[in-house]
Design an enzyme around this catalytic site. Structure first.
Site, PDB file in Angstrom:
ATOM      1  CG  ASN A 113      10.184  20.317  -5.884  1.00 40.47           C
ATOM      2  OD1 ASN A 113      11.264  20.277  -6.475  1.00 40.47           O
ATOM      3  ND2 ASN A 113      10.027  20.919  -4.716  1.00 40.47           N
ATOM      4  CB  THR A 158      10.359 -31.987  -3.405  1.00 37.11           C
ATOM      5  OG1 THR A 158      10.660 -33.289  -2.928  1.00 37.11           O
ATOM      6  CG2 THR A 158       8.950 -31.967  -3.990  1.00 37.11           C
ATOM      7  CG  HIS A 159      13.972 -31.660  -0.647  1.00 35.62           C
ATOM      8  ND1 HIS A 159      14.187 -30.870   0.458  1.00 35.62           N
ATOM      9  CD2 HIS A 159      12.725 -32.155  -0.511  1.00 35.62           C
ATOM     10  CE1 HIS A 159      13.109 -30.899   1.240  1.00 35.62           C
ATOM     11  NE2 HIS A 159      12.204 -31.674   0.669  1.00 35.62           N
ATOM     12  CB  SER A 280      34.929 -22.807 -24.145  1.00 34.22           C
ATOM     13  OG  SER A 280      36.273 -22.806 -23.722  1.00 34.22           O
ATOM     14  CE  LYS A 286      31.589 -26.097 -21.228  1.00 38.56           C
ATOM     15  NZ  LYS A 286      32.278 -25.332 -20.182  1.00 38.56           N
ATOM     16  CG  ASN A 288      29.802 -22.504 -21.972  1.00 36.16           C
ATOM     17  OD1 ASN A 288      29.834 -23.696 -21.658  1.00 36.16           O
ATOM     18  ND2 ASN A 288      30.895 -21.796 -22.197  1.00 36.16           N
ATOM     19  CD  GLU A 293      26.202 -19.811 -17.682  1.00 37.28           C
ATOM     20  OE1 GLU A 293      27.207 -19.436 -17.068  1.00 37.28           O
ATOM     21  OE2 GLU A 293      26.250 -20.472 -18.723  1.00 37.28           O
ATOM     22  CE  LYS A 328      14.743  11.717 -12.330  1.00 38.76           C
ATOM     23  NZ  LYS A 328      14.276  12.090 -10.972  1.00 38.76           N
TER      24      LYS A 328
HETATM   25  N1  ARG Z   1      16.333  16.943 -11.234  1.00 30.78           N
HETATM   26  C1  ARG Z   1      15.436  16.921 -10.124  1.00 30.78           C
HETATM   27  C2  ARG Z   1      15.065  15.478  -9.788  1.00 30.78           C
HETATM   28  O1  ARG Z   1      15.298  14.623 -10.565  1.00 30.78           O
HETATM   29  C3  ARG Z   1      14.204  17.694 -10.442  1.00 30.78           C
HETATM   30  C4  ARG Z   1      13.560  18.397  -9.287  1.00 30.78           C
HETATM   31  C5  ARG Z   1      14.476  19.357  -8.710  1.00 30.78           C
HETATM   32  N2  ARG Z   1      13.862  20.244  -7.791  1.00 30.78           N
HETATM   33  C6  ARG Z   1      14.596  21.015  -7.004  1.00 30.78           C
HETATM   34  N3  ARG Z   1      13.991  21.800  -6.244  1.00 30.78           N
HETATM   35  N4  ARG Z   1      15.901  20.902  -6.982  1.00 30.78           N
HETATM   36  O2  ARG Z   1      14.560  15.197  -8.706  1.00 30.78           O
END
Ligand code: ARG
Length: 471
Positions: A113, A158-159, A280, A286, A288, A293, A328
């Site tokens: 952790n 504006t607008h 295109s 064309k 583009n 975009e 993540k």
């Molecule tokens: N892979 C876990 C994460 O990305 C790491 C921490 C996991 N800890 C646990 N007690 N399962 O959060």
């Protein structure tokens, strides 16, 4: 391949076991933090040895083993196994297999952790610096364009209706300021990440005599976290960074929207370089503005990444929960996407063709000098409301005849209202209309020159901040 026997092994021995192993794994995502994980583990091992919690010999073996793993991952020869679940386990298992019991001592006084919090913070800091580099680069490009076209006038809207003429450089510099605020937000996220969580030991701290300050110094953190429970469950820094990316994307998206509009024939203010355009498959004529975009479109993803992360964190009890493993993927995506888009838009701007004649012609349409003409009448003593009325009627008449304010002869002006003198034409001269707006932050050339100096100061301050980090 499935890993060691799991608690549920009896029931899910074959495919369900494999399914859950993959379902529960974060390795495909968090292996990007391998270098951070190894750096953090070496610092931790050194601290354990300094504090006489493990022997120097063990710490040396750990460092040598981790350095070997570092080289293998860097060179692409390291074999990642999904059964390891995450990058922390992948590295620790390999280390222990290779160096024996010393490897098993590495995890003393820490938990995954704290480790994942540490790695993610180190990673966020590294990527924040990349983002700051890209934000500086694109702002340099905007400054360069503004300087190169410092007398080009265009309609200000504006607008999306023509409102008053402005300098093209002034319009561009509006984006400079947006992106400068983005840089400030990224810096804030960097500072939020700059707190060292290792040694929280899952949630409550540890009975071992650890030295968290040593680890923080060695890893270049500004401070040590103050509360072990907060430190393993805090992802505010990731929210901050994802938010900074989101706002950056909103700004890039707005800029791209303008580039798309301006490159449409109806505007014709800019021409995208061939390298930033696509054709295109059916319409041979064309060209583009695909990449503009696409940047606009990718903004949706990054907004989604932010909402996703906010939603993951909402309602989590203290301290660590496995939900947080979902932090993540979105955050990394937001960072990757924003960096890519900064590079793409910077390239678009660096190669863009500017049709200052089309801009100038457009600036002569739309009766954009009307406010100045009313102000002129006010200068002769006429109340503003009356002046507004006189000019409004004049605009209506000219519009019906397909004429503009700039076509009017002195006699025609005088016929509209005796208050108009010889110099009325000067009041509607588009360059003069722009040049007069010299209030601080205005579009007049003199005010924009002052603004350019401020832009350069901001960029220099950002560079100084980055340089101070490197020291
Ligand atoms: N892979 C876990 C994460 O990305 C790491 C921490 C996991 N800890 C646990 N007690 N399962 O959060």
């Amino acid at each position: 391949m499935t890993g060691a026997k799991k608690p549920w092994g009896g029931r899910f021995e074959k495919s369900p076991g494999k399914f859950l192993e993959e379902f529960g794994a974060s390795l495909p995502v968090d292996k990007r933090m391998w270098a951070e994980d190894i750096r953090g583990s070496i610092a931790h091992a050194r601290m354990l040895a300094n504090q006489r919690i493990i022997s120097e010999t063990d710490a040396d073996a750990i460092e040598a083993g981790l350095s070997q793993i570092y080289r293998e991952i860097r060179d692409g020869s390291f074999e990642f196994r999904i059964a390891d679940e995450d990058i922390h386990m992948a590295i620790e298992r390999t280390l222990t297999e290779r160096i024996g019991p010393a490897g098993g001592r590495l995890h003393t006084a820490r938990s995954r952790n704290d480790q994942v919090a540490l790695d993610t913070r180190l990673y966020a800091k590294r990527r924040a610096i990349e983002l700051l580099g890209a934000l500086a680069k694109i702002r340099e490009t905007l400054l360069g364009l503004a300087v190169a076209h410092d007398d080009a006038v265009m309609p200000g809207y504006t607008h999306l209706q023509r409102a008053q003429p402005v300098l093209f450089s002034h319009h561009l510099l509006a984006y400079f300021w947006m992106l400068s605020r983005d840089a400030t937000r990224v810096r804030h996220a960097y500072e939020a990440a700059d707190v060292m969580p290792l040694g929280s030991a899952a949630l409550a701290g540890t009975t071992f005599p650890i030295d968290r300050g040593f680890v923080a110094d060695r890893l270049g953190f500004a401070e040590v976290s103050a509360n072990s429970m907060d430190s393993v469950s805090d992802r505010d820094f990731l929210l901050d960074l994802t938010y900074a990316c989101t706002v950056t994307m909103i700004h890039l998206s707005r800029l791209c929207e303008e580039l798309i509009l301006w490159s449409a024939e109806e505007f014709g203010f800019v021409r995208m370089d061939d390298t930033y355009s696509t054709g295109s498959s059916i319409m041979p004529q064309k060209k583009n503005p695909d990449f503009a975009e696409l940047t606009r479109g990718k903004t949706g993803r990054v907004v989604g990444d932010l909402v996703g992360l906010l939603t993951v964190l909402k309602g989590l009890p203290l301290a660590y929960n496995k939900d947080m493993q979902e932090d993540k993927e979105g955050a990394f995506d937001a960072i990757d996407t924003t960096l890519d888009c900064l590079v793409a838009v910077d390239g678009m701007l660096s190669t863009i063709g500017i049709d200052t004649e089309r801009m100038r012609a457009a600036a002569h349409g739309g009766f954009m000098a009307a406010t100045d003409l009313a102000d002129y009448l006010v200068g002769t003593g006429m109340p503003f409301r009356d002046a507004h009325e006189v000019v409004g009627r004049l605009v209506l008449t000219l519009e019906r005849k397909g004429r503009t304010l700039q076509d009017l002869t002195p006699d025609e002006f005088a016929a509209v209202d005796p208050a108009f003198g010889e110099d009325a034409a000067r009041a509607v001269d588009i360059d003069a209309v722009v040049a007069r707006r010299v209030s601080e932050g205005g579009t007049g050339g003199d005010a924009v020159a002052v603004q350019l100096t401020r832009c350069r100061d901001v960029l220099a301050a950002d560079t100084t901040w980055l340089e101070a980090l490197a020291e």
